[in-house]
Enzyme design. Sequence first.
Site, PDB file in Angstrom:
ATOM      1  N   ARG A   1      30.796 -13.997  58.783  1.00  0.00           N
ATOM      2  CA  ARG A   1      29.705 -13.780  58.044  1.00  0.00           C
ATOM      3  C   ARG A   1      28.429 -13.050  58.940  1.00  0.00           C
ATOM      4  NH1 ARG A   1      26.213 -18.905  55.778  1.00  0.00           N
ATOM      5  NH2 ARG A   1      24.511 -17.709  54.642  1.00  0.00           N
TER       6      ARG A   1
ATOM      7  N   TYR B   1      24.197 -11.699  58.588  1.00  0.00           N
ATOM      8  CA  TYR B   1      23.170 -11.581  57.484  1.00  0.00           C
ATOM      9  C   TYR B   1      23.174 -10.062  57.078  1.00  0.00           C
ATOM     10  CZ  TYR B   1      21.107 -15.865  59.333  1.00  0.00           C
ATOM     11  OH  TYR B   1      20.987 -17.314  59.724  1.00  0.00           O
TER      12      TYR B   1
ATOM     13  N   ASP C   1      22.049 -31.412  53.662  1.00  0.00           N
ATOM     14  CA  ASP C   1      23.158 -30.331  53.818  1.00  0.00           C
ATOM     15  C   ASP C   1      24.354 -30.654  54.875  1.00  0.00           C
ATOM     16  OD1 ASP C   1      21.939 -30.006  56.361  1.00  0.00           O
ATOM     17  OD2 ASP C   1      21.785 -27.620  55.975  1.00  0.00           O
TER      18      ASP C   1
ATOM     19  N   ASP D   1      17.649 -28.476  53.236  1.00  0.00           N
ATOM     20  CA  ASP D   1      17.951 -27.918  54.526  1.00  0.00           C
ATOM     21  C   ASP D   1      16.647 -27.522  55.307  1.00  0.00           C
ATOM     22  OD1 ASP D   1      19.016 -26.539  56.490  1.00  0.00           O
ATOM     23  OD2 ASP D   1      19.658 -24.882  55.101  1.00  0.00           O
TER      24      ASP D   1
END
Length: 297
Positions: free
Chosen positions: A135, A137, A167, A204
Amino acid sequence: RARVEKKVNLITRSETMKIALTSVALFALSNRAAFAFSVSKNAHAIRYKTPSAAAALFSYSSEQLGEAATESFRLQFKDEDGSTISPWHDIPLNGEGGSFNMVVEIPKMTKAKMEVATKEESNPIAQDMKKGKLRDYHGPIFWNYGCLPQTWENPNEKHPELGCFGDDDPIDVVEIGSKTLDMGSVTEVKPLGVLAMIDDGELDWKVLAIATDDPLAEEYNDIDDVPEAVKSGIREWFRWYKTPDDKPLNGFGFDEKYLDVAETKKVIEETHQAWKDLRSGKAEAGKLWTGVLSEVE
């Protein structure tokens, strides 16, 4: 797996963000501060507050396993005896003078989504995976990003005002100082405020902080001291960053306002207590790796 004792450099190519942020040019602050620790060094030491308020010394080193930008990459932490430790459970939360220790996961202006692997043994830093792929951004993050050790957002505890659950991660930190902090470094930070981000229905928290050795740390003592462009830029980045993946906008509690430093410290203490409950067995761990039970302050 290859073992390397050298500085970790994540080299990312420039990519245009798919969202419009109007205050990007204002995110960079001064270029004057020095960072506290470096992954390139073999050993590190941090001072932290003990129950007697005396300063104690905690030493650690870091070791890279595997190659960067691969599934096998891990950044492990070791104590002064060479034993593997957890950056989540073994690095102390409290620094000196009311500061907190931040474990840096993602250096500013990089894109790889690195994180403390809470479900792996000893919780090394690894690149997050989604649907079998590493992953990243869609564009760089403009601040140093990491977490506070010895904290936990309990997924089975509902916030009394916001009505959502934690979370299941350590509490996040957005560090707004001038220097790029190395992944795996531990930096003493001064909390300034906190945002209650709601991501897919989960709470979060995002603590906004500055490294204690940054020159601006003398000027910034509470959230109102931080320029509005910086505060709004952080909020909007986290609101929009998942939308290129066809995800909805993230929301924020408390009318989208930052809570002040006094409330921020309460949030940190609440998540620290939740971590204590996790470690003691009072809270359900699920798939989290919590390590061998040890004395918890």
